[in-house]
Design a protein around this motif. Structure first.
Motif, PDB file in Angstrom:
ATOM      1  N   PHE A  40       0.855  -1.248   0.046  1.00 52.76           N
ATOM      2  CA  PHE A  40      -0.060   0.007   0.042  1.00 52.76           C
ATOM      3  C   PHE A  40       0.912   1.189   0.092  1.00 52.76           C
ATOM      4  N   THR A  65       1.191   2.157  -3.634  1.00 53.43           N
ATOM      5  CA  THR A  65      -0.004   3.127  -4.076  1.00 53.43           C
ATOM      6  C   THR A  65      -0.028   4.199  -3.558  1.00 53.43           C
ATOM      7  N   LEU A  66       0.133   4.398  -2.148  1.00 53.26           N
ATOM      8  CA  LEU A  66       0.070   5.861  -1.856  1.00 53.26           C
ATOM      9  C   LEU A  66       1.070   6.843  -2.414  1.00 53.26           C
ATOM     10  N   LEU A 111      -0.328   7.675  -5.691  1.00 56.34           N
ATOM     11  CA  LEU A 111      -1.455   8.756  -5.584  1.00 56.34           C
ATOM     12  C   LEU A 111      -0.970  10.076  -5.454  1.00 56.34           C
ATOM     13  N   PHE A 153      -6.639  -0.432  -2.114  1.00 59.59           N
ATOM     14  CA  PHE A 153      -6.157   0.959  -1.827  1.00 59.59           C
ATOM     15  C   PHE A 153      -6.377   1.908  -3.017  1.00 59.59           C
ATOM     16  N   THR A 154      -6.273   1.418  -4.270  1.00 58.14           N
ATOM     17  CA  THR A 154      -6.272   2.217  -5.427  1.00 58.14           C
ATOM     18  C   THR A 154      -8.003   2.620  -5.778  1.00 58.14           C
TER      19      THR A 154
END
Length: 329
Positions: free
Chosen positions: A147, A150-151, A154, A261-262
């Motif tokens: 994650f 992924t963060l 973002l 998470f996305t």
């Protein structure tokens, strides 16, 4: 008189004839010995030491897995039947989740193989400042949670991320063009970014076994760099590529955090379907059926991974020298 006295002496007893043991004569079989008390005690001690880890393994891992398999054969109406399997296999949601899981995992694995091979090739054979630090960072990167990547994506490609911010500042537009992280392509980018080091690690280990003398032989015979890579480096890297690719494929099939998470719309993989059926729908037999299918696929691919890992590093210097000579031919 001398002859008479000689005849009167008693004859000396004859010595028994000595018989030499025959070299071809079989040795007398020794009586079989039964296991002593020491051997039995040692065997019992080994079994006693093996019991605690086996008990922990059975209690922590095998028993919950047994409960999942048992629940997959237990419909809500009671009893034991294949009805949950028939219902799940006939549902459109399961077929779509299976297809989505497979194509994302396969595409992510291909992307990781290509990107990981290129990066590992540069780190291993192209000298540049900080190369060893980059190789060390790869080992650290393997410990990062999924994650976190992924963060980071973002922050870069999100709706209010850095890329869209730079675009709107330069062009004066109301919004930026980067809006793909909540789509299957965002999941694919996140998985390739996160799992590429898992391919690079075995590749770097395989490249470390290639002696520079082999590359110099191929170069002295007139081979260009592309041909050296194709005929000398790639054959040595194939086992590592296969091992790393199969491991990445297994992990992509089971990835849950990146997809969740996305927040990708319309992206439902098998782990997400298990979560949806168990937590949101409270349909535990269906969730267990999907979990059993996911486990079966993962165990099969993991067996392939272990087989390929056992072959990694095989192929000696003679094969490398032969490849170098072919490259220069």
């Amino acid at each position: 008189m001398a002859s008479a006295s000689a005849s009167a002496r008693p004859a000396a007893p004859a010595e028994p004839a000595r018989t030499e043991p025959s070299a071809t004569a079989p040795a007398a079989p020794s009586a079989p010995r039964g296991p002593g008390r020491g051997g039995r005690a040692a065997g019992l001690t080994r079994w006693l030491w093996a019991l605690p880890p086996v008990a922990v393994l059975g209690l922590v891992f095998l028993y919950p897995l047994y409960l999942v398999v048992e629940q997959s054969f237990s419909p809500d109406e009671g009893g034991t039947s294949l009805a949950p399997y028939r219902e799940v296999f006939a549902s459109e949601a399961f077929r779509e989740a299976l297809w989505t899981t497979v194509w994302i995992a396969v595409c992510a694995t291909i992307g990781c193989l290509v990107l990981g091979f290129v990066l590992a090739l540069i780190i291993a054979f192209v000298p540049f400042p900080g190369g060893k630090a980059v190789a060390k960072f790869i080992d650290v990167f393997l410990s990062f949670p999924s994650f976190l990547i992924t963060l980071a994506l973002l922050f870069i490609y999100g709706t209010v991320g850095m890329a869209n911010g730079v675009y709107t500042d330069v062009t004066g537009a109301a919004s930026g063009p980067f809006d793909f992280l909540n789509t299957p392509w965002g999941v694919l980018l996140a998985e390739i970014t996160y799992f590429t080091p898992f391919v690079m690690r075995p590749l770097l280990a395989a490249f470390s076994g290639i002696e520079t003398a082999q590359l110099e032989v191929a170069s002295s015979l007139g081979a260009r760099p592309a041909r050296i890579v194709r005929q000398v480096v790639v054959p040595e890297a194939l086992p590592a590529l296969a091992a790393g690719g199969s491991l990445v494929l297994v992990m992509c099939l089971n990835e849950f955090g990146i997809v969740l998470f996305t927040g990708a719309k319309g992206v439902t993989t098998l782990p997400m379907l298990v979560y949806s059926e168990a937590i949101l729908e409270s349909d535990y037999p269906a969730a267990c059926v999907v979990a059993v299918v996911n486990i079966a696929i993962s165990v099969g691919l993991f067996g392939l991974y272990r087989t390929l890992v056992a072959r990694t590093g095989r192929g000696g210097k003679g094969a490398l020298l032969k490849g170098a000579r072919r490259a220069g031919a």
